[in-house]
Design a protein around this motif. Structure first.
Motif, PDB file in Angstrom:
ATOM      1  N   LEU A 140       3.896  -4.178  12.824  1.00  0.00           N
ATOM      2  CA  LEU A 140       5.113  -3.589  12.278  1.00  0.00           C
ATOM      3  C   LEU A 140       5.695  -4.653  11.357  1.00  0.00           C
ATOM      4  CD1 LEU A 140       7.211  -1.204  12.510  1.00  0.00           C
ATOM      5  CD2 LEU A 140       8.462  -2.728  14.002  1.00  0.00           C
ATOM      6  N   VAL A 141       5.472  -4.469  10.082  1.00  0.00           N
ATOM      7  CA  VAL A 141       5.842  -5.500   9.126  1.00  0.00           C
ATOM      8  C   VAL A 141       7.275  -5.296   8.650  1.00  0.00           C
ATOM      9  CG1 VAL A 141       5.305  -6.354   6.823  1.00  0.00           C
ATOM     10  CG2 VAL A 141       3.466  -5.789   8.401  1.00  0.00           C
ATOM     11  N   GLY A 142       7.967  -6.399   8.430  1.00  0.00           N
ATOM     12  CA  GLY A 142       9.326  -6.303   7.892  1.00  0.00           C
ATOM     13  C   GLY A 142      10.197  -7.412   8.443  1.00  0.00           C
ATOM     14  N   SER A 170      10.928  10.662   6.496  1.00  0.00           N
ATOM     15  CA  SER A 170       9.461  10.707   6.509  1.00  0.00           C
ATOM     16  C   SER A 170       8.888   9.439   5.905  1.00  0.00           C
ATOM     17  CB  SER A 170       9.000  11.883   5.648  1.00  0.00           C
ATOM     18  OG  SER A 170       8.624  12.924   6.449  1.00  0.00           O
ATOM     19  N   GLY A 171       7.851   8.925   6.546  1.00  0.00           N
ATOM     20  CA  GLY A 171       7.134   7.787   5.979  1.00  0.00           C
ATOM     21  C   GLY A 171       7.791   6.443   6.208  1.00  0.00           C
ATOM     22  N   THR A 172       8.812   6.374   7.050  1.00  0.00           N
ATOM     23  CA  THR A 172       9.488   5.081   7.263  1.00  0.00           C
ATOM     24  C   THR A 172       8.745   4.209   8.262  1.00  0.00           C
ATOM     25  OG1 THR A 172      10.927   6.294   8.770  1.00  0.00           O
ATOM     26  CG2 THR A 172      11.866   5.662   6.654  1.00  0.00           C
ATOM     27  N   GLY A 173       7.837   4.816   9.030  1.00  0.00           N
ATOM     28  CA  GLY A 173       7.083   4.017  10.005  1.00  0.00           C
ATOM     29  C   GLY A 173       7.426   4.370  11.447  1.00  0.00           C
ATOM     30  N   LYS A 174       7.837   5.615  11.676  1.00  0.00           N
ATOM     31  CA  LYS A 174       8.247   5.988  13.044  1.00  0.00           C
ATOM     32  C   LYS A 174       7.065   5.910  14.014  1.00  0.00           C
ATOM     33  CE  LYS A 174      10.040   9.977  11.696  1.00  0.00           C
ATOM     34  NZ  LYS A 174       9.824   9.842  10.223  1.00  0.00           N
ATOM     35  N   GLU A 175       5.875   6.335  13.524  1.00  0.00           N
ATOM     36  CA  GLU A 175       4.722   6.284  14.423  1.00  0.00           C
ATOM     37  C   GLU A 175       4.333   4.830  14.729  1.00  0.00           C
ATOM     38  OE1 GLU A 175       1.612   9.063  13.708  1.00  0.00           O
ATOM     39  OE2 GLU A 175       0.279   8.118  15.169  1.00  0.00           O
ATOM     40  N   ARG A 327      -4.070  -5.879   2.745  1.00  0.00           N
ATOM     41  CA  ARG A 327      -4.949  -6.413   3.809  1.00  0.00           C
ATOM     42  C   ARG A 327      -5.755  -5.264   4.435  1.00  0.00           C
ATOM     43  NH1 ARG A 327      -5.146  -6.841   9.119  1.00  0.00           N
ATOM     44  NH2 ARG A 327      -3.269  -5.587   9.380  1.00  0.00           N
ATOM     45  N   ARG A 328      -5.075  -4.122   4.659  1.00  0.00           N
ATOM     46  CA  ARG A 328      -5.781  -2.972   5.261  1.00  0.00           C
ATOM     47  C   ARG A 328      -6.903  -2.493   4.345  1.00  0.00           C
ATOM     48  NH1 ARG A 328      -0.840   0.896   7.296  1.00  0.00           N
ATOM     49  NH2 ARG A 328       0.248  -0.708   8.464  1.00  0.00           N
ATOM     50  N   ILE A 329      -6.603  -2.409   3.034  1.00  0.00           N
ATOM     51  CA  ILE A 329      -7.616  -1.944   2.073  1.00  0.00           C
ATOM     52  C   ILE A 329      -8.818  -2.892   2.108  1.00  0.00           C
ATOM     53  CG2 ILE A 329      -8.074  -1.685  -0.414  1.00  0.00           C
ATOM     54  CD1 ILE A 329      -5.160  -0.667  -0.666  1.00  0.00           C
ATOM     55  N   VAL A 356       7.596   4.030   3.136  1.00  0.00           N
ATOM     56  CA  VAL A 356       6.404   3.166   3.153  1.00  0.00           C
ATOM     57  C   VAL A 356       5.152   3.980   2.812  1.00  0.00           C
ATOM     58  CG1 VAL A 356       5.085   1.479   4.480  1.00  0.00           C
ATOM     59  CG2 VAL A 356       7.529   1.749   4.902  1.00  0.00           C
ATOM     60  N   ARG A 357       5.140   5.288   3.181  1.00  0.00           N
ATOM     61  CA  ARG A 357       3.964   6.090   2.849  1.00  0.00           C
ATOM     62  C   ARG A 357       3.790   6.186   1.335  1.00  0.00           C
ATOM     63  NH1 ARG A 357       4.637  10.421   5.728  1.00  0.00           N
ATOM     64  NH2 ARG A 357       3.406   9.667   7.458  1.00  0.00           N
ATOM     65  N   GLU A 358       4.906   6.344   0.615  1.00  0.00           N
ATOM     66  CA  GLU A 358       4.832   6.399  -0.847  1.00  0.00           C
ATOM     67  C   GLU A 358       4.340   5.052  -1.386  1.00  0.00           C
ATOM     68  OE1 GLU A 358       8.574   7.202  -2.771  1.00  0.00           O
ATOM     69  OE2 GLU A 358       7.680   7.273  -4.762  1.00  0.00           O
TER      70      GLU A 358
HETATM   71  N1  LIG Z   1       6.883  -1.547   9.032  1.00  0.00           N
HETATM   72  C1  LIG Z   1       5.634  -1.171   8.762  1.00  0.00           C
HETATM   73  N2  LIG Z   1       4.641  -2.043   8.845  1.00  0.00           N
HETATM   74  C2  LIG Z   1       3.387  -1.699   8.547  1.00  0.00           C
HETATM   75  N3  LIG Z   1       3.019  -0.467   8.145  1.00  0.00           N
HETATM   76  C3  LIG Z   1       3.969   0.448   8.054  1.00  0.00           C
HETATM   77  C4  LIG Z   1       5.320   0.156   8.366  1.00  0.00           C
HETATM   78  N4  LIG Z   1       6.051   1.273   8.195  1.00  0.00           N
HETATM   79  C5  LIG Z   1       5.199   2.224   7.804  1.00  0.00           C
HETATM   80  N5  LIG Z   1       3.954   1.742   7.704  1.00  0.00           N
HETATM   81  C6  LIG Z   1       2.764   2.484   7.255  1.00  0.00           C
HETATM   82  O1  LIG Z   1       3.243   3.553   6.431  1.00  0.00           O
HETATM   83  C7  LIG Z   1       2.563   4.768   6.720  1.00  0.00           C
HETATM   84  C8  LIG Z   1       3.545   5.830   7.215  1.00  0.00           C
HETATM   85  O2  LIG Z   1       4.064   5.395   8.466  1.00  0.00           O
HETATM   86  P1  LIG Z   1       4.287   6.415   9.695  1.00  0.00           P
HETATM   87  O3  LIG Z   1       3.219   7.449   9.747  1.00  0.00           O
HETATM   88  O4  LIG Z   1       4.506   5.591  10.909  1.00  0.00           O
HETATM   89  O5  LIG Z   1       5.626   7.090   9.182  1.00  0.00           O
HETATM   90  P2  LIG Z   1       6.470   8.230   9.883  1.00  0.00           P
HETATM   91  O6  LIG Z   1       7.897   7.851   9.743  1.00  0.00           O
HETATM   92  O7  LIG Z   1       5.942   8.457  11.280  1.00  0.00           O
HETATM   93  O8  LIG Z   1       6.147   9.460   8.947  1.00  0.00           O
HETATM   94  P3  LIG Z   1       6.345  11.044   9.269  1.00  0.00           P
HETATM   95  O9  LIG Z   1       7.779  11.253   9.578  1.00  0.00           O
HETATM   96  O10 LIG Z   1       5.942  11.703   7.987  1.00  0.00           O
HETATM   97  O11 LIG Z   1       5.417  11.332  10.423  1.00  0.00           O
HETATM   98  C9  LIG Z   1       1.490   4.420   7.744  1.00  0.00           C
HETATM   99  O12 LIG Z   1       0.312   4.113   7.044  1.00  0.00           O
HETATM  100  C10 LIG Z   1       2.031   3.174   8.399  1.00  0.00           C
HETATM  101  O13 LIG Z   1       0.995   2.374   8.917  1.00  0.00           O
END
Ligand SMILES: Nc1ncnc2c1ncn2[C@@H]1O[C@H](COP(=O)(O)OP(=O)(O)OP(=O)(O)O)[C@@H](O)[C@H]1O
Length: 560
Positions: A140-142, A170-175, A327-329, A356-358
């Motif tokens: 979890l980077v940041g 969406s895409g903020t990194g919730k998962e 790094r992932r790529i 972050v997804r964008e």
């Molecule tokens: N803080 C972070 N550090 C590393 N990777 C991140 C971080 N936040 C998001 N990502 C990457 O960004 C992408 C989107 O993150 P994630 O799927 O967790 O978002 P989400 O908020 O769950 O999106 P959604 O609401 O659309 O399900 C993933 O590839 C994830 O690995």
């Protein structure tokens, strides 16, 4: 695929079709294991063999196919499966197995390579999940203050049994946050099982969550575990909980209250030894006011809320996120890319509505366009340059959000790509064009022949060919209205916000169904592109419900 030989499981009882598919796969120098497309498959699968993906026909007897899918689900639940179809998109949704999409026959190289890439990425994620020893969390980077706060909350809640509700756009990194909680908890050596409650049709969600018994409903030809059972001892991640239907919310609430559940069609009660983490991009309190979400379920889930801030609120995280994404790529062997200081500064000034997804999408694209090179400001998508107040040269503003001219447009404007990058741009454009062409439902030859342009409305042609077809100017090939009209002599249909140009009727007319389907597909792809892969935003642009768009993405096998 960069010399990487994989094993492809072809499950088909039709020898002619299986031979054709096998020949296409072997042509790409991959290995093939053949098996039956029914329950007998159980005898063939070798548990220690590493299959990259399975291909199974979508046509034929549904029950037999379903039995094969059930075997895959039981024995290799993470194995990516693609349906293969001779008659356009597969109808109906098969429960079970990990079906990622449908490939059209004859199998074409670009189409199969795209599917394989998707499958390998998924396998890498599954492997990473499995190999994570006793709670090694994904990164979890940041380092920004708001992300430090999120990290602190993760530490505080991880080793408790509290339900967690993760909120954020969406895409903020919730998962990623959910995974971090799981892998830092005492449940780390047990499964983390995610499920996207918004992407699964309401009538299938109950059996997905709780499993079903044989004969519980039409198509349930064998008993199957649900995600609650699969997550036993571990954590279930209920993503997009705000999209769950009211009747399903009632059922989930009961399970959370009683900590027990039954498979659909069974009265045997099982203990739900599962920690629940839920997430949503919705404002659930507003959903409660609109009678779309149950208040009692909200309180049950919201024991420990964590809000993940949008990327625009933490621009200082952008450079470290980019480093992580590159790094992932690199780790996946998909090349590499560097960023100049000025490009990084430009990226930090953009608002990132897709978060972050964008950012990940932009980095992925730049890793192709500027492979092993340093990204300069001019390489960045136009919207990002504009947001930073950088004047945009029209010659570098062709691709929607891409910021690179197509080879045809370059030629038309007399601009040469930068040294070395020109070939990468051409390759990327050609790959994009061939992928779009591959996805077209019309049956075509197995070779890489160009599509029959006369059969495709001019509106769609720009993506079909990197070079303008004979008789069309570069502008026309790139969708310029003047060129289209001049070339076709047909009046365009113009509505506020869009124009659809005509067909050259002298060339044998158009297959209306295929053209409409192609048009739908192209508009969805464009909307997704415009929305930077954020499905909810693309749905809004298309005036569709999000769930409808998710179904269409699956139908057309469009990657998000
Ligand atoms: N803080 C972070 N550090 C590393 N990777 C991140 C971080 N936040 C998001 N990502 C990457 O960004 C992408 C989107 O993150 P994630 O799927 O967790 O978002 P989400 O908020 O769950 O999106 P959604 O609401 O659309 O399900 C993933 O590839 C994830 O690995």
């Amino acid at each position: 695929m960069g010399g990487c030989v994989v094993q492809v499981l072809i499950l088909d009882d039709d020898g002619r079709r299986a031979n054709a598919v096998e020949a296409a796969v072997r042509f790409l120098e991959h290995e093939v294991v053949r098996g039956p497309a029914d329950g007998e498959l159980a005898e063939v699968l070798e548990p220690n063999r590493h299959y990259a993906l399975a291909l199974i026909p979508s046509e034929g007897e549904r029950e037999r196919r379903q039995a094969a899918l059930e075997v895959l689900w039981q024995q290799l639940p993470e194995l990516p499966v693609f349906l293969i179809s001779e008659q356009g998109q597969a109808r109906g949704l098969d429960a079970g197995a990990n079906v990622l999409g449908t490939l059209q026959l004859p199998l074409r190289q670009a189409q199969f390579s795209a599917a394989l890439k998707q499958a390998l990425a998924q396998n890498a994620r599954s492997r990473e999940r499995r190999d994570r020893p006793g709670g090694r969390a994904p990164r979890l980077v940041g380092q920004s203050r708001p992300m430090q706060q999120v990290s602190r909350m993760i530490e505080q809640v991880a080793d408790t049994e509290a339900s967690v509700l993760i909120l954020g756009e969406s895409g903020t990194g919730k998962e990623v946050v959910a995974q971090n909680i799981h892998y830092r908890s005492g449940r780390a050596d047990k499964p983390f099982v995610p499920i996207n409650c918004g992407a699964i049709p309401g009538d299938l969600l109950e059996s997905e969550l709780f499993g079903h018994e044989k004969g519980a409903f039409t198509g349930a030809i064998s008993a199957r575990q649900g995600r609650f059972e699969l997550a036993k001892g571990g954590t279930i991640f209920l993503d997009e909980i705000g999209d769950m239907s009211m009747p399903m919310q009632v059922k989930l609430l009961r399970v959370l209250q009683e900590r027990t559940f039954e498979r659909v069609g069974s009265n045997r009660t099982q203990e739900a030894d599962v920690r629940v983490i839920a997430a949503t991009h919705r404002d659930l309190e507003e959903s409660i006011r609109n009678n779309e979400f149950r208040e009692d379920l909200f309180y049950r889930l919201n024991v420990f809320p964590i809000e993940v801030p949008p990327l625009r609120a933490r621009p200082s995280d952008i450079p470290v996120l980019i480093e992580e994404l590159v790094r992932r790529i690199e780790e996946e062997g998909r090349g590499s890319v560097r960023f100049s200081a000025s490009a990084l500064s430009c990226l930090s000034q953009y608002a990132w509505p897709g978060n972050v997804r964008e950012l990940a999408n932009v980095v992925e694209r730049l890793a192709i366009l500027c492979a092993y090179d340093a990204v300069q400001v001019d390489d960045l998508p136009v919207r990002i340059r504009e947001a930073a107040g950088v004047p945009v040269d029209p010659a570098t503003a062709y691709l929607p959000g891409g910021g690179k001219p197509t080879p045809a447009a370059s030629a038309a404007h007399g601009t040469a790509g930068r040294d070395g990058a020109g070939a990468a741009v051409a390759a990327a454009c050609a790959a994009e064009a061939s992928l779009v062409a591959e996805a077209a439902p019309a049956a075509g030859p197995a070779t890489e022949d160009p599509p029959d342009l006369a059969a495709i409305p001019a509106f769609l042609r720009a993506a079909e060919a990197a070079e303008p077809p004979a008789g069309l100017s570069a502008e026309a090939a790139n969708g310029g209205p003047a060129g289209d009209e001049a070339a076709l002599g047909t009046a365009p249909v113009t509505e506020p916000g869009y124009t659809v140009t005509g067909v050259d009727w002298d060339k044998g007319g158009v297959d209306l169904k295929a053209a409409l389907s192609r048009l739908e597909q192209r508009l969805i792809e464009d909307a997704l592109e415009h929305a930077d892969g954020v499905v909810a935003r693309a749905a809004k642009l298309l005036s569709l419900r999000r769930t409808t768009l998710v179904e269409k993405l699956r139908k057309y096998d469009i990657a998000r």
